[in-house]
Design a protein around this motif. Structure first.
Motif, PDB file in Angstrom:
ATOM      1  N   MET A  12     -38.022  33.114 -81.786  1.00 12.66           N
ATOM      2  CA  MET A  12     -38.680  34.427 -81.780  1.00 12.66           C
ATOM      3  C   MET A  12     -38.792  34.971 -80.358  1.00 12.66           C
ATOM      4  O   MET A  12     -38.549  36.151 -80.116  1.00 12.66           O
ATOM      5  CB  MET A  12     -40.057  34.329 -82.430  1.00 12.66           C
ATOM      6  CG  MET A  12     -40.020  33.985 -83.901  1.00 12.66           C
ATOM      7  SD  MET A  12     -39.487  35.343 -84.936  1.00 12.66           S
ATOM      8  CE  MET A  12     -41.048  36.165 -85.147  1.00 12.66           C
ATOM      9  N   LYS A  13     -39.153  34.119 -79.424  1.00 17.47           N
ATOM     10  CA  LYS A  13     -39.258  34.529 -78.018  1.00 17.47           C
ATOM     11  C   LYS A  13     -37.925  35.068 -77.526  1.00 17.47           C
ATOM     12  O   LYS A  13     -37.858  36.158 -76.941  1.00 17.47           O
ATOM     13  CB  LYS A  13     -39.697  33.342 -77.157  1.00 17.47           C
ATOM     14  CG  LYS A  13     -39.630  33.593 -75.674  1.00 17.47           C
ATOM     15  CD  LYS A  13     -39.904  32.315 -74.898  1.00 17.47           C
ATOM     16  CE  LYS A  13     -39.603  32.463 -73.437  1.00 17.47           C
ATOM     17  NZ  LYS A  13     -39.758  31.208 -72.699  1.00 17.47           N
ATOM     18  N   GLU A  14     -36.862  34.325 -77.759  1.00 20.55           N
ATOM     19  CA  GLU A  14     -35.552  34.734 -77.243  1.00 20.55           C
ATOM     20  C   GLU A  14     -34.957  35.893 -78.043  1.00 20.55           C
ATOM     21  O   GLU A  14     -34.232  36.720 -77.487  1.00 20.55           O
ATOM     22  CB  GLU A  14     -34.615  33.536 -77.183  1.00 20.55           C
ATOM     23  CG  GLU A  14     -35.032  32.501 -76.156  1.00 20.55           C
ATOM     24  CD  GLU A  14     -35.196  33.048 -74.735  1.00 20.55           C
ATOM     25  OE1 GLU A  14     -34.484  34.012 -74.356  1.00 20.55           O
ATOM     26  OE2 GLU A  14     -36.038  32.499 -73.997  1.00 20.55           O
ATOM     27  N   ALA A  15     -35.273  35.996 -79.323  1.00 17.67           N
ATOM     28  CA  ALA A  15     -34.811  37.143 -80.119  1.00 17.67           C
ATOM     29  C   ALA A  15     -35.475  38.421 -79.604  1.00 17.67           C
ATOM     30  O   ALA A  15     -34.809  39.458 -79.448  1.00 17.67           O
ATOM     31  CB  ALA A  15     -35.135  36.926 -81.596  1.00 17.67           C
ATOM     32  N   LEU A  16     -36.769  38.344 -79.309  1.00 13.44           N
ATOM     33  CA  LEU A  16     -37.474  39.490 -78.744  1.00 13.44           C
ATOM     34  C   LEU A  16     -36.918  39.836 -77.366  1.00 13.44           C
ATOM     35  O   LEU A  16     -36.679  41.006 -77.053  1.00 13.44           O
ATOM     36  CB  LEU A  16     -38.979  39.184 -78.657  1.00 13.44           C
ATOM     37  CG  LEU A  16     -39.862  40.261 -78.035  1.00 13.44           C
ATOM     38  CD1 LEU A  16     -39.752  41.575 -78.792  1.00 13.44           C
ATOM     39  CD2 LEU A  16     -41.314  39.774 -78.004  1.00 13.44           C
ATOM     40  N   ALA A  17     -36.686  38.822 -76.547  1.00 16.32           N
ATOM     41  CA  ALA A  17     -36.113  39.048 -75.215  1.00 16.32           C
ATOM     42  C   ALA A  17     -34.740  39.719 -75.323  1.00 16.32           C
ATOM     43  O   ALA A  17     -34.416  40.601 -74.523  1.00 16.32           O
ATOM     44  CB  ALA A  17     -36.010  37.728 -74.454  1.00 16.32           C
ATOM     45  N   GLU A  18     -33.938  39.322 -76.296  1.00 19.34           N
ATOM     46  CA  GLU A  18     -32.619  39.937 -76.478  1.00 19.34           C
ATOM     47  C   GLU A  18     -32.735  41.423 -76.796  1.00 19.34           C
ATOM     48  O   GLU A  18     -32.020  42.256 -76.224  1.00 19.34           O
ATOM     49  CB  GLU A  18     -31.845  39.229 -77.593  1.00 19.34           C
ATOM     50  CG  GLU A  18     -30.481  39.837 -77.831  1.00 19.34           C
ATOM     51  CD  GLU A  18     -29.698  39.163 -78.951  1.00 19.34           C
ATOM     52  OE1 GLU A  18     -28.520  39.533 -79.124  1.00 19.34           O
ATOM     53  OE2 GLU A  18     -30.242  38.272 -79.649  1.00 19.34           O
ATOM     54  N   VAL A  19     -33.644  41.770 -77.687  1.00 17.44           N
ATOM     55  CA  VAL A  19     -33.850  43.172 -78.057  1.00 17.44           C
ATOM     56  C   VAL A  19     -34.281  43.983 -76.827  1.00 17.44           C
ATOM     57  O   VAL A  19     -33.739  45.062 -76.557  1.00 17.44           O
ATOM     58  CB  VAL A  19     -34.901  43.283 -79.191  1.00 17.44           C
ATOM     59  CG1 VAL A  19     -35.375  44.713 -79.368  1.00 17.44           C
ATOM     60  CG2 VAL A  19     -34.340  42.726 -80.491  1.00 17.44           C
ATOM     61  N   ILE A  20     -35.235  43.459 -76.069  1.00 20.21           N
ATOM     62  CA  ILE A  20     -35.709  44.158 -74.867  1.00 20.21           C
ATOM     63  C   ILE A  20     -34.589  44.255 -73.837  1.00 20.21           C
ATOM     64  O   ILE A  20     -34.391  45.304 -73.219  1.00 20.21           O
ATOM     65  CB  ILE A  20     -36.957  43.457 -74.289  1.00 20.21           C
ATOM     66  CG1 ILE A  20     -38.124  43.550 -75.288  1.00 20.21           C
ATOM     67  CG2 ILE A  20     -37.343  44.060 -72.950  1.00 20.21           C
ATOM     68  CD1 ILE A  20     -39.304  42.664 -74.942  1.00 20.21           C
ATOM     69  N   TRP A  21     -33.821  43.186 -73.674  1.00 15.31           N
ATOM     70  CA  TRP A  21     -32.713  43.181 -72.722  1.00 15.31           C
ATOM     71  C   TRP A  21     -31.664  44.236 -73.090  1.00 15.31           C
ATOM     72  O   TRP A  21     -31.144  44.939 -72.216  1.00 15.31           O
ATOM     73  CB  TRP A  21     -32.080  41.791 -72.652  1.00 15.31           C
ATOM     74  CG  TRP A  21     -30.941  41.710 -71.693  1.00 15.31           C
ATOM     75  CD1 TRP A  21     -30.997  41.581 -70.326  1.00 15.31           C
ATOM     76  CD2 TRP A  21     -29.552  41.772 -72.016  1.00 15.31           C
ATOM     77  NE1 TRP A  21     -29.735  41.563 -69.792  1.00 15.31           N
ATOM     78  CE2 TRP A  21     -28.821  41.681 -70.816  1.00 15.31           C
ATOM     79  CE3 TRP A  21     -28.849  41.900 -73.219  1.00 15.31           C
ATOM     80  CZ2 TRP A  21     -27.438  41.709 -70.770  1.00 15.31           C
ATOM     81  CZ3 TRP A  21     -27.471  41.935 -73.173  1.00 15.31           C
ATOM     82  CH2 TRP A  21     -26.783  41.836 -71.961  1.00 15.31           C
ATOM     83  N   GLN A  22     -31.373  44.362 -74.387  1.00 19.36           N
ATOM     84  CA  GLN A  22     -30.403  45.370 -74.828  1.00 19.36           C
ATOM     85  C   GLN A  22     -30.874  46.780 -74.458  1.00 19.36           C
ATOM     86  O   GLN A  22     -30.094  47.596 -73.968  1.00 19.36           O
ATOM     87  CB  GLN A  22     -30.166  45.270 -76.340  1.00 19.36           C
ATOM     88  CG  GLN A  22     -29.372  44.057 -76.743  1.00 19.36           C
ATOM     89  CD  GLN A  22     -29.395  43.807 -78.248  1.00 19.36           C
ATOM     90  OE1 GLN A  22     -30.183  44.390 -78.988  1.00 19.36           O
ATOM     91  NE2 GLN A  22     -28.517  42.912 -78.697  1.00 19.36           N
ATOM     92  N   LEU A  23     -32.159  47.044 -74.677  1.00 18.80           N
ATOM     93  CA  LEU A  23     -32.716  48.354 -74.329  1.00 18.80           C
ATOM     94  C   LEU A  23     -32.734  48.558 -72.815  1.00 18.80           C
ATOM     95  O   LEU A  23     -32.550  49.672 -72.327  1.00 18.80           O
ATOM     96  CB  LEU A  23     -34.115  48.514 -74.928  1.00 18.80           C
ATOM     97  CG  LEU A  23     -34.102  48.713 -76.451  1.00 18.80           C
ATOM     98  CD1 LEU A  23     -35.453  48.407 -77.052  1.00 18.80           C
ATOM     99  CD2 LEU A  23     -33.661  50.122 -76.799  1.00 18.80           C
ATOM    100  N   ARG A  24     -32.938  47.492 -72.091  1.00 17.89           N
ATOM    101  CA  ARG A  24     -32.878  47.546 -70.622  1.00 17.89           C
ATOM    102  C   ARG A  24     -31.459  47.902 -70.176  1.00 17.89           C
ATOM    103  O   ARG A  24     -31.267  48.730 -69.298  1.00 17.89           O
ATOM    104  CB  ARG A  24     -33.304  46.196 -70.055  1.00 17.89           C
ATOM    105  CG  ARG A  24     -33.342  46.127 -68.554  1.00 17.89           C
ATOM    106  CD  ARG A  24     -33.820  44.716 -68.135  1.00 17.89           C
ATOM    107  NE  ARG A  24     -33.712  44.539 -66.710  1.00 17.89           N
ATOM    108  CZ  ARG A  24     -32.645  44.022 -66.094  1.00 17.89           C
ATOM    109  NH1 ARG A  24     -31.591  43.636 -66.779  1.00 17.89           N
ATOM    110  NH2 ARG A  24     -32.634  43.893 -64.791  1.00 17.89           N
ATOM    111  N   GLU A  25     -30.463  47.281 -70.809  1.00 15.13           N
ATOM    112  CA  GLU A  25     -29.068  47.575 -70.491  1.00 15.13           C
ATOM    113  C   GLU A  25     -28.697  49.021 -70.859  1.00 15.13           C
ATOM    114  O   GLU A  25     -27.827  49.612 -70.232  1.00 15.13           O
ATOM    115  CB  GLU A  25     -28.139  46.602 -71.226  1.00 15.13           C
ATOM    116  CG  GLU A  25     -28.207  45.186 -70.681  1.00 15.13           C
ATOM    117  CD  GLU A  25     -27.738  45.091 -69.241  1.00 15.13           C
ATOM    118  OE1 GLU A  25     -26.551  45.369 -68.977  1.00 15.13           O
ATOM    119  OE2 GLU A  25     -28.576  44.759 -68.369  1.00 15.13           O
TER     120      GLU A  25
END
Length: 193
Positions: free
Chosen positions: A160-173
Protein backbone atom coordinates in the motif's frame (compact mmCIF):
# COMPACT_ATOMS: atom_id res chain seq x y z
CA UNK A 1 -14.94 -11.33 -1.08
CA UNK A 2 -11.88 -13.50 -1.71
CA UNK A 3 -9.48 -10.59 -1.11
CA UNK A 4 -11.13 -9.91 2.29
CA UNK A 5 -9.87 -13.29 3.56
CA UNK A 6 -6.65 -13.46 1.54
CA UNK A 7 -3.25 -13.88 3.17
CA UNK A 8 -1.50 -13.47 -0.19
CA UNK A 9 1.73 -11.46 -0.05
CA UNK A 10 1.95 -8.73 -2.69
CA UNK A 11 5.70 -8.36 -3.12
CA UNK A 12 5.80 -7.34 -6.77
CA UNK A 13 5.35 -3.58 -6.31
CA UNK A 14 8.27 -1.44 -7.47
CA UNK A 15 9.76 0.99 -4.89
CA UNK A 16 8.71 4.59 -5.59
CA UNK A 17 8.86 6.20 -2.13
CA UNK A 18 12.57 7.02 -2.41
CA UNK A 19 11.90 8.94 -5.63
CA UNK A 20 9.74 11.45 -3.76
CA UNK A 21 12.57 13.75 -2.76
CA UNK A 22 11.50 17.34 -3.48
CA UNK A 23 12.81 19.92 -1.00
CA UNK A 24 11.00 22.91 0.46
CA UNK A 25 13.26 25.25 -1.52
CA UNK A 26 11.91 23.63 -4.73
CA UNK A 27 8.31 24.70 -4.12
CA UNK A 28 8.03 27.40 -1.41
CA UNK A 29 7.93 30.35 -3.80
CA UNK A 30 5.31 28.74 -6.06
CA UNK A 31 3.21 27.63 -3.07
CA UNK A 32 3.06 31.23 -1.84
CA UNK A 33 2.07 32.52 -5.28
CA UNK A 34 -0.71 30.00 -5.92
CA UNK A 35 -2.05 29.49 -2.39
CA UNK A 36 -3.86 31.62 0.13
CA UNK A 37 -2.29 34.29 2.28
CA UNK A 38 -1.02 32.89 5.61
CA UNK A 39 -3.64 32.66 8.33
CA UNK A 40 -2.69 33.52 11.89
CA UNK A 41 -5.56 31.69 13.61
CA UNK A 42 -8.94 29.94 13.19
CA UNK A 43 -10.67 33.28 12.61
CA UNK A 44 -8.49 33.89 9.54
CA UNK A 45 -9.26 30.36 8.29
CA UNK A 46 -12.97 31.21 8.61
CA UNK A 47 -12.48 34.32 6.45
CA UNK A 48 -10.79 32.26 3.72
CA UNK A 49 -13.64 29.74 3.81
CA UNK A 50 -16.30 32.46 3.51
CA UNK A 51 -14.44 34.08 0.59
CA UNK A 52 -14.30 30.71 -1.23
CA UNK A 53 -10.51 30.42 -1.11
CA UNK A 54 -10.64 27.21 0.95
CA UNK A 55 -12.81 24.12 0.48
CA UNK A 56 -13.68 21.63 3.23
CA UNK A 57 -12.25 18.15 2.75
CA UNK A 58 -14.33 15.27 4.08
CA UNK A 59 -13.62 11.55 4.14
CA UNK A 60 -14.68 9.78 0.96
CA UNK A 61 -14.62 6.30 -0.57
CA UNK A 62 -11.05 6.97 -1.68
CA UNK A 63 -9.50 8.46 1.46
CA UNK A 64 -10.11 9.07 5.14
CA UNK A 65 -9.56 12.45 6.81
CA UNK A 66 -8.06 11.98 10.25
CA UNK A 67 -8.99 14.24 13.17
CA UNK A 68 -6.32 16.93 13.11
CA UNK A 69 -4.82 18.72 16.10
CA UNK A 70 -2.40 21.00 14.25
CA UNK A 71 -4.23 21.76 11.03
CA UNK A 72 -7.68 22.30 9.55
CA UNK A 73 -9.42 20.01 7.01
CA UNK A 74 -9.47 22.62 4.25
CA UNK A 75 -7.52 23.03 0.99
CA UNK A 76 -7.53 25.30 -2.04
CA UNK A 77 -9.72 24.11 -4.94
CA UNK A 78 -6.68 23.03 -6.98
CA UNK A 79 -5.36 21.01 -4.04
CA UNK A 80 -8.72 19.29 -3.61
CA UNK A 81 -8.67 18.37 -7.30
CA UNK A 82 -5.17 16.90 -6.88
CA UNK A 83 -6.18 15.00 -3.72
CA UNK A 84 -9.24 13.56 -5.49
CA UNK A 85 -7.06 12.50 -8.45
CA UNK A 86 -4.64 10.72 -6.10
CA UNK A 87 -7.64 9.02 -4.49
CA UNK A 88 -9.13 7.95 -7.82
CA UNK A 89 -5.86 6.50 -9.14
CA UNK A 90 -5.00 4.81 -5.84
CA UNK A 91 -8.44 3.21 -5.59
CA UNK A 92 -8.14 1.88 -9.15
CA UNK A 93 -4.64 0.48 -8.51
CA UNK A 94 -5.42 -1.32 -5.24
CA UNK A 95 -8.72 -2.64 -6.59
CA UNK A 96 -6.86 -4.15 -9.56
CA UNK A 97 -4.43 -5.79 -7.11
CA UNK A 98 -7.14 -7.26 -4.87
CA UNK A 99 -7.42 -4.68 -2.06
CA UNK A 100 -10.76 -3.22 -3.10
CA UNK A 101 -12.23 -0.66 -0.70
CA UNK A 102 -8.93 0.21 1.00
CA UNK A 103 -8.29 3.92 1.60
CA UNK A 104 -5.33 6.12 2.52
CA UNK A 105 -5.41 8.49 5.51
CA UNK A 106 -4.83 12.24 5.32
CA UNK A 107 -3.10 13.45 8.48
CA UNK A 108 -2.55 17.17 7.83
CA UNK A 109 -3.81 20.01 5.63
CA UNK A 110 -4.01 23.79 6.10
CA UNK A 111 -2.22 25.21 9.12
CA UNK A 112 -2.12 28.60 10.82
CA UNK A 113 0.96 30.34 12.17
CA UNK A 114 -0.50 29.69 15.62
CA UNK A 115 -0.66 25.92 14.96
CA UNK A 116 2.85 25.85 13.40
CA UNK A 117 4.32 27.27 16.63
CA UNK A 118 2.77 24.44 18.64
CA UNK A 119 3.71 21.79 16.10
CA UNK A 120 7.34 22.90 15.94
CA UNK A 121 7.91 21.32 19.35
CA UNK A 122 7.18 17.81 18.06
CA UNK A 123 7.70 17.95 14.27
CA UNK A 124 11.14 18.88 12.93
CA UNK A 125 9.61 19.59 9.50
CA UNK A 126 7.28 22.34 10.78
CA UNK A 127 8.60 25.67 9.46
CA UNK A 128 7.38 29.25 9.07
CA UNK A 129 7.49 28.90 5.28
CA UNK A 130 5.54 25.63 5.10
CA UNK A 131 3.11 25.38 2.15
CA UNK A 132 0.57 24.08 4.67
CA UNK A 133 0.19 27.77 5.58
CA UNK A 134 -0.90 28.51 2.00
CA UNK A 135 -3.61 25.83 1.86
CA UNK A 136 -2.00 23.89 -0.98
CA UNK A 137 -0.21 21.09 0.88
CA UNK A 138 -1.37 17.94 2.60
CA UNK A 139 0.20 14.93 4.27
CA UNK A 140 -0.85 11.34 3.59
CA UNK A 141 0.17 8.61 6.00
CA UNK A 142 2.14 5.75 4.50
CA UNK A 143 2.28 3.92 7.83
CA UNK A 144 -1.48 3.53 8.31
CA UNK A 145 -4.29 2.70 5.90
CA UNK A 146 -7.96 1.87 6.18
CA UNK A 147 -8.17 -1.73 4.95
CA UNK A 148 -11.18 -3.81 3.98
CA UNK A 149 -9.45 -7.05 4.78
CA UNK A 150 -9.60 -9.53 7.65
CA UNK A 151 -5.89 -10.42 7.80
CA UNK A 152 -3.60 -7.45 7.07
CA UNK A 153 -0.03 -8.63 6.51
CA UNK A 154 3.22 -6.66 6.59
CA UNK A 155 3.38 -7.30 2.83
CA UNK A 156 -0.01 -5.58 2.46
CA UNK A 157 1.23 -2.54 4.38
CA UNK A 158 4.41 -2.32 2.32
CA UNK A 159 2.47 -2.78 -0.93
CA UNK A 160 0.00 0.00 0.00
CA UNK A 161 2.83 2.40 0.85
CA UNK A 162 4.59 1.82 -2.46
CA UNK A 163 1.35 1.78 -4.48
CA UNK A 164 0.48 5.19 -3.03
CA UNK A 165 4.02 6.43 -3.68
CA UNK A 166 3.72 5.28 -7.31
CA UNK A 167 0.49 7.23 -7.82
CA UNK A 168 2.02 10.38 -6.29
CA UNK A 169 5.22 9.91 -8.30
CA UNK A 170 3.22 9.64 -11.54
CA UNK A 171 1.46 12.92 -10.77
CA UNK A 172 4.81 14.47 -9.89
CA UNK A 173 6.16 13.36 -13.28
CA UNK A 174 3.08 14.95 -14.89
CA UNK A 175 4.10 18.23 -13.15
CA UNK A 176 0.92 18.31 -11.04
CA UNK A 177 2.66 18.24 -7.65
CA UNK A 178 5.84 18.15 -5.62
CA UNK A 179 6.24 15.40 -3.05
CA UNK A 180 8.52 14.46 -0.19
CA UNK A 181 8.92 11.12 1.56
CA UNK A 182 9.02 12.19 5.23
CA UNK A 183 10.59 9.25 7.00
CA UNK A 184 10.43 10.70 10.52
CA UNK A 185 6.76 11.66 10.25
CA UNK A 186 5.50 8.54 8.46
CA UNK A 187 3.88 10.47 5.65
CA UNK A 188 4.12 11.68 2.08
CA UNK A 189 4.09 15.49 1.99
CA UNK A 190 2.32 16.61 -1.21
CA UNK A 191 2.24 20.17 -2.57
CA UNK A 192 0.03 21.24 -5.49
CA UNK A 193 1.76 22.83 -8.50
Amino acid sequence: MVSFFSRKCRNYQQVYSRKLNDRITDYTYHARLTGIEKCSDAKDIGKRILSGQLTRINSSRQYKVENMSYSYPYLTRDSKILLDEIGKRFKKKVKRDGLMGSRFIITSMTRTTEKIRGLGKTNINATDNSPHLNGNAFDISYARFSFRKLHVTECDKWYMKEALAEVIWQLREEKKCWATYERNQGCFHVVTR
